[in-house]
Design a protein around this motif. Structure first.
Motif, mmCIF file in Angstrom:
data_model
loop_
_atom_site.group_PDB
_atom_site.id
_atom_site.type_symbol
_atom_site.label_atom_id
_atom_site.label_comp_id
_atom_site.label_asym_id
_atom_site.label_seq_id
_atom_site.Cartn_x
_atom_site.Cartn_y
_atom_site.Cartn_z
ATOM 1 N N VAL A 130 -7.808 13.378 -9.124
ATOM 2 C CA VAL A 130 -6.824 13.667 -7.941
ATOM 3 C C VAL A 130 -5.659 12.726 -7.917
ATOM 4 O O VAL A 130 -5.803 11.511 -8.159
ATOM 5 C CB VAL A 130 -7.417 13.249 -6.606
ATOM 6 C CG1 VAL A 130 -6.859 13.417 -5.430
ATOM 7 C CG2 VAL A 130 -8.811 14.283 -6.356
ATOM 8 N N ARG A 131 -4.535 13.376 -7.619
ATOM 9 C CA ARG A 131 -3.245 12.502 -7.425
ATOM 10 C C ARG A 131 -2.369 12.877 -6.364
ATOM 11 O O ARG A 131 -2.759 14.028 -5.647
ATOM 12 C CB ARG A 131 -2.374 12.816 -8.425
ATOM 13 C CG ARG A 131 -2.845 12.616 -10.116
ATOM 14 C CD ARG A 131 -1.825 13.167 -10.997
ATOM 15 N NE ARG A 131 -1.316 14.447 -10.951
ATOM 16 C CZ ARG A 131 -0.214 14.835 -11.402
ATOM 17 N NH1 ARG A 131 0.535 14.194 -12.305
ATOM 18 N NH2 ARG A 131 0.387 16.150 -11.155
ATOM 19 N N LEU A 132 -1.734 11.991 -5.650
ATOM 20 C CA LEU A 132 -0.974 12.261 -4.548
ATOM 21 C C LEU A 132 0.478 12.198 -5.038
ATOM 22 O O LEU A 132 0.958 11.290 -6.002
ATOM 23 C CB LEU A 132 -1.052 10.883 -3.656
ATOM 24 C CG LEU A 132 -0.296 11.063 -2.284
ATOM 25 C CD1 LEU A 132 -0.750 12.315 -1.629
ATOM 26 C CD2 LEU A 132 -0.612 9.647 -1.399
ATOM 27 N N ALA A 133 1.450 13.042 -4.601
ATOM 28 C CA ALA A 133 2.567 13.278 -4.939
ATOM 29 C C ALA A 133 3.369 13.246 -3.620
ATOM 30 O O ALA A 133 2.990 13.814 -2.431
ATOM 31 C CB ALA A 133 2.934 14.645 -5.344
ATOM 32 N N ILE A 134 4.459 12.344 -3.411
ATOM 33 C CA ILE A 134 5.141 12.052 -2.403
ATOM 34 C C ILE A 134 6.845 12.057 -2.594
ATOM 35 O O ILE A 134 7.199 11.520 -3.587
ATOM 36 C CB ILE A 134 4.771 10.563 -1.798
ATOM 37 C CG1 ILE A 134 3.545 10.231 -1.413
ATOM 38 C CG2 ILE A 134 5.971 10.007 -0.706
ATOM 39 C CD1 ILE A 134 2.817 11.083 -0.207
ATOM 40 N N MET A 135 7.355 12.735 -1.680
ATOM 41 C CA MET A 135 8.858 12.941 -1.746
ATOM 42 C C MET A 135 9.482 12.340 -0.567
ATOM 43 O O MET A 135 9.459 13.045 0.568
ATOM 44 C CB MET A 135 9.224 14.565 -2.143
ATOM 45 C CG MET A 135 10.888 14.447 -2.117
ATOM 46 S SD MET A 135 11.384 16.259 -2.776
ATOM 47 C CE MET A 135 13.010 15.846 -3.064
#
Length: 178
Positions: free
Chosen positions: A37-42
């Motif tokens: 699991v990864r988290l992507a933040i913009m």
């Protein structure tokens, strides 16, 4: 058995720092608990700091950019979250996050508040949460049942097409006059 990584994402301006901060600790803990699991933040640097405890292989950071940059960001996530703090500003917001996620085939998991209460069909094309524990429960359900996430995204996209798209032929005729 999960074969590929799962990316949960969120993008927003500093005006939404309170919203994302309200679930950041629970989100970090959940991401850390799962290998794929990864988290992507913009978002701006100040919001990125909320996730500084995640190692580089668990966190994808994208700086704010153009609309095309944002759409590219959305194309890289599987699940989109939309937390909203309960306040007057958020009570007046639109459901644009849901629309953005649905338009790109991303499974929407949104706050059970304000603009998200009247969109789509709960449990079929949108998952709603009130607490960070409920958010994590939804994310875990989607992590362990990828088909559910794919169906959620598909139904959300179909709902938007059926209920929210303008009549493009009418638009084309009006635009042709000018």
């Amino acid at each position: 058995v999960l074969f590929r990584s799962l990316t949960v994402g969120w993008g927003g301006s500093t005006r939404h720092a309170e919203d994302i901060a309200s679930i950041a600790a629970a989100l970090v803990k959940w991401v850390m608990a799962h290998d794929k699991v990864r988290l992507a933040i913009m978002a701006s640097k100040s919001i990125q700091l909320l996730f500084r405890d995640l190692p580089p292989d668990k966190l994808v950071i994208t700086s704010p950019g153009s609309l095309q940059d944002y759409l590219t960001f959305l194309d890289g996530i599987d699940i989109g979250i939309a937390p909203l703090s309960v306040n007057e500003f958020n009570a007046c917001r639109s459901d644009v996050k849901f629309l953005e996620y649905a338009s790109r085939g991303v499974a929407p998991v949104c706050s059970r508040y304000g603009p998200y209460l009247d969109v789509a069909e709960e449990e079929k094309s949108i998952l709603l949460f009130e607490t960070s524990d409920e958010l994590v429960s939804h994310l875990e359900k989607l992590r362990t049942n990828r088909e559910l996430g794919l169906n959620l995204a598909q139904y959300a996209q179909e709902w938007v097409k059926a209920n929210r798209l303008t009549n493009l032929q009418l638009w084309d005729r009006r635009a042709a006059k000018y």
